[in-house]
Design an enzyme around this catalytic site. Structure first.
Site, mmCIF file in Angstrom:
data_model
loop_
_atom_site.group_PDB
_atom_site.id
_atom_site.type_symbol
_atom_site.label_atom_id
_atom_site.label_comp_id
_atom_site.label_asym_id
_atom_site.label_seq_id
_atom_site.Cartn_x
_atom_site.Cartn_y
_atom_site.Cartn_z
ATOM 1 N N TYR A 142 40.882 44.256 51.296
ATOM 2 C CA TYR A 142 40.552 43.841 49.806
ATOM 3 C C TYR A 142 39.675 42.311 50.355
ATOM 4 C CZ TYR A 142 40.945 40.507 45.926
ATOM 5 O OH TYR A 142 40.517 39.321 44.798
ATOM 6 N N LYS A 146 35.762 41.284 49.721
ATOM 7 C CA LYS A 146 35.321 40.091 49.103
ATOM 8 C C LYS A 146 34.213 39.261 49.764
ATOM 9 C CE LYS A 146 36.767 39.174 45.257
ATOM 10 N NZ LYS A 146 36.239 39.734 43.717
HETATM 11 P P1 NAD Z 1 42.434 42.890 36.881
HETATM 12 O O1 NAD Z 1 42.812 44.141 37.939
HETATM 13 O O2 NAD Z 1 43.274 42.664 35.991
HETATM 14 O O3 NAD Z 1 40.833 43.493 36.613
HETATM 15 C C1 NAD Z 1 39.863 44.011 37.027
HETATM 16 C C2 NAD Z 1 39.073 44.982 36.377
HETATM 17 O O4 NAD Z 1 37.982 45.609 36.854
HETATM 18 C C3 NAD Z 1 40.053 46.111 35.540
HETATM 19 O O5 NAD Z 1 39.793 45.989 34.082
HETATM 20 C C4 NAD Z 1 39.443 47.328 36.037
HETATM 21 O O6 NAD Z 1 39.465 48.591 35.156
HETATM 22 C C5 NAD Z 1 38.291 46.853 36.469
HETATM 23 N N1 NAD Z 1 37.199 47.825 37.494
HETATM 24 C C6 NAD Z 1 37.968 48.027 38.706
HETATM 25 N N2 NAD Z 1 36.983 48.964 39.132
HETATM 26 C C7 NAD Z 1 35.903 49.005 38.488
HETATM 27 C C8 NAD Z 1 34.711 49.797 38.618
HETATM 28 N N3 NAD Z 1 34.478 50.679 39.645
HETATM 29 N N4 NAD Z 1 33.829 49.799 37.631
HETATM 30 C C9 NAD Z 1 34.157 49.023 36.496
HETATM 31 N N5 NAD Z 1 35.366 48.206 36.226
HETATM 32 C C10 NAD Z 1 36.185 48.272 37.381
HETATM 33 O O7 NAD Z 1 42.034 42.061 37.865
HETATM 34 P P2 NAD Z 1 41.926 40.236 37.811
HETATM 35 O O8 NAD Z 1 43.285 39.665 38.364
HETATM 36 O O9 NAD Z 1 41.319 40.040 36.328
HETATM 37 O O10 NAD Z 1 40.672 40.146 38.814
HETATM 38 C C11 NAD Z 1 39.419 39.708 38.490
HETATM 39 C C12 NAD Z 1 38.575 39.300 39.465
HETATM 40 O O11 NAD Z 1 39.101 38.315 39.938
HETATM 41 C C13 NAD Z 1 38.341 40.163 40.492
HETATM 42 O O12 NAD Z 1 37.152 40.276 41.276
HETATM 43 C C14 NAD Z 1 39.436 39.860 41.958
HETATM 44 O O13 NAD Z 1 38.996 40.149 43.085
HETATM 45 C C15 NAD Z 1 39.025 38.344 41.332
HETATM 46 N N6 NAD Z 1 40.465 37.528 41.742
HETATM 47 C C16 NAD Z 1 41.655 37.604 41.308
HETATM 48 C C17 NAD Z 1 42.763 36.781 41.591
HETATM 49 C C18 NAD Z 1 43.883 36.577 40.651
HETATM 50 O O14 NAD Z 1 45.066 36.036 41.252
HETATM 51 N N7 NAD Z 1 44.292 37.637 39.684
HETATM 52 C C19 NAD Z 1 42.545 35.766 42.409
HETATM 53 C C20 NAD Z 1 41.263 35.849 43.141
HETATM 54 C C21 NAD Z 1 40.179 36.403 42.925
#
Ligand code: NAD
Length: 245
Positions: A142, A146
């Site tokens: 992952y 990123k």
């Molecule tokens: P999440 O899984 O709740 O949301 C991700 C969304 O992306 C989902 O709704 C999913 O359906 C959508 N998705 C996945 N593949 C897709 C595709 N091929 N086409 C269209 N949509 C697609 O995750 P989150 O926690 O809301 O994370 C959001 C962002 O923040 C991500 O980029 C993640 O890497 C980053 N992030 C999250 C955290 C955390 O703690 N939650 C920490 C650091 C970074």
């Protein structure tokens, strides 16, 4: 000549997710018109145009991005899925497709949700700044993707082409409707598996409240201008103090 869409017309790719939905709600409060693009629809909000599609599909993106001037990209496969091919396909190739679609649709700004783990080598970081190098040995697939995703987005920033990009790097995000962090902690504790300490009990983990992460994204979007230092840069986003575990 082409008439520019209002700077308040935006799209949130991944807008069905935990962070994406909070972002959508705040953007609406701030008077933006918002389109959501996601592979799954998980809620309905009056006034939000929802488009179901895969971000690897440029034609599907183009339909949504015409007349949009600002795009937030916060979609990713779940870090827990451990599927290297899927991470590459969505986070790296898919993000290239997002950039191409943005450029073809003449979107002006792209704000990427990156991750603070892009600089994590497995060794404690305290008061880490954005000048830390990317991890040479990322902790998982992952994170490896990123890193590539962030590079691709930041390198695409071009004042000449009227396409500006910035990346926001949160670490753990917590807040209402968090599907992973707190539920997993509670579940682990209920199963009696929280009796062990790894290390001497002074490990630091950085968690940021979701509203602060959203605030950081919107600030970045609103300050991203051709003459601003934000262009093509990544910013860590955190609360004031790390949480001691
Ligand atoms: P999440 O899984 O709740 O949301 C991700 C969304 O992306 C989902 O709704 C999913 O359906 C959508 N998705 C996945 N593949 C897709 C595709 N091929 N086409 C269209 N949509 C697609 O995750 P989150 O926690 O809301 O994370 C959001 C962002 O923040 C991500 O980029 C993640 O890497 C980053 N992030 C999250 C955290 C955390 O703690 N939650 C920490 C650091 C970074």
């Amino acid at each position: 000549t082409r008439i520019r869409p209002s700077s308040k017309r935006c799209a949130v790719i991944g807008g069905s997710g935990f962070l994406g939905r909070h972002l959508v709600e705040r953007l609406l409060e701030k008077g933006y018109s918002v389109a959501v693009f996601d592979i799954a629809q998980r809620y309905e909000v009056p006034g939000v145009a929802f488009h179901q599609g895969d971000l690897c599909d440029k034609q599907a993106l183009l339909k949504v991005l015409k007349d949009v001037s600002l795009v937030f990209h916060c979609a990713s496969p779940s870090p827990a899925c451990d599927d290297r091919n899927l991470f590459w396909k969505v986070n790296v190739e898919g993000t290239r497709t997002v950039i191409q679609a943005c450029q073809e649709a003449r979107v002006q700004k792209l704000v990427l949700t990156s991750s603070a783990s892009v600089v994590f080598e497995g060794i404690d970081i305290k008061n880490g700044k954005e000048d830390l190098p990317y991890a040479k040995r990322p902790i998982d697939y992952y994170t490896e993707t990123k890193i590539q995703q962030e590079k691709v987005v930041l390198e695409a920033c071009s004042k000449e082409n009227d396409f500006l990009t910035v990346a926001i790097r949160p670490h753990g995000i917590f807040g209402p409707r968090d599907p992973l962090l707190v539920p997993i902690l509670v579940d682990t504790a209920r199963k009696g598996k929280m009796k062990f300490i790894i290390g001497d009990g002074t490990n630091l983990v950085d968690f940021t409240y979701v509203d602060n992460v959203v605030h950081g994204h919107i600030l970045a979007a609103e300050h991203l201008k051709p003459d601003s230092p934000l262009c093509g840069k990544a910013y860590h986003i955190t609360n004031d103090e790390p949480i001691r575990f």
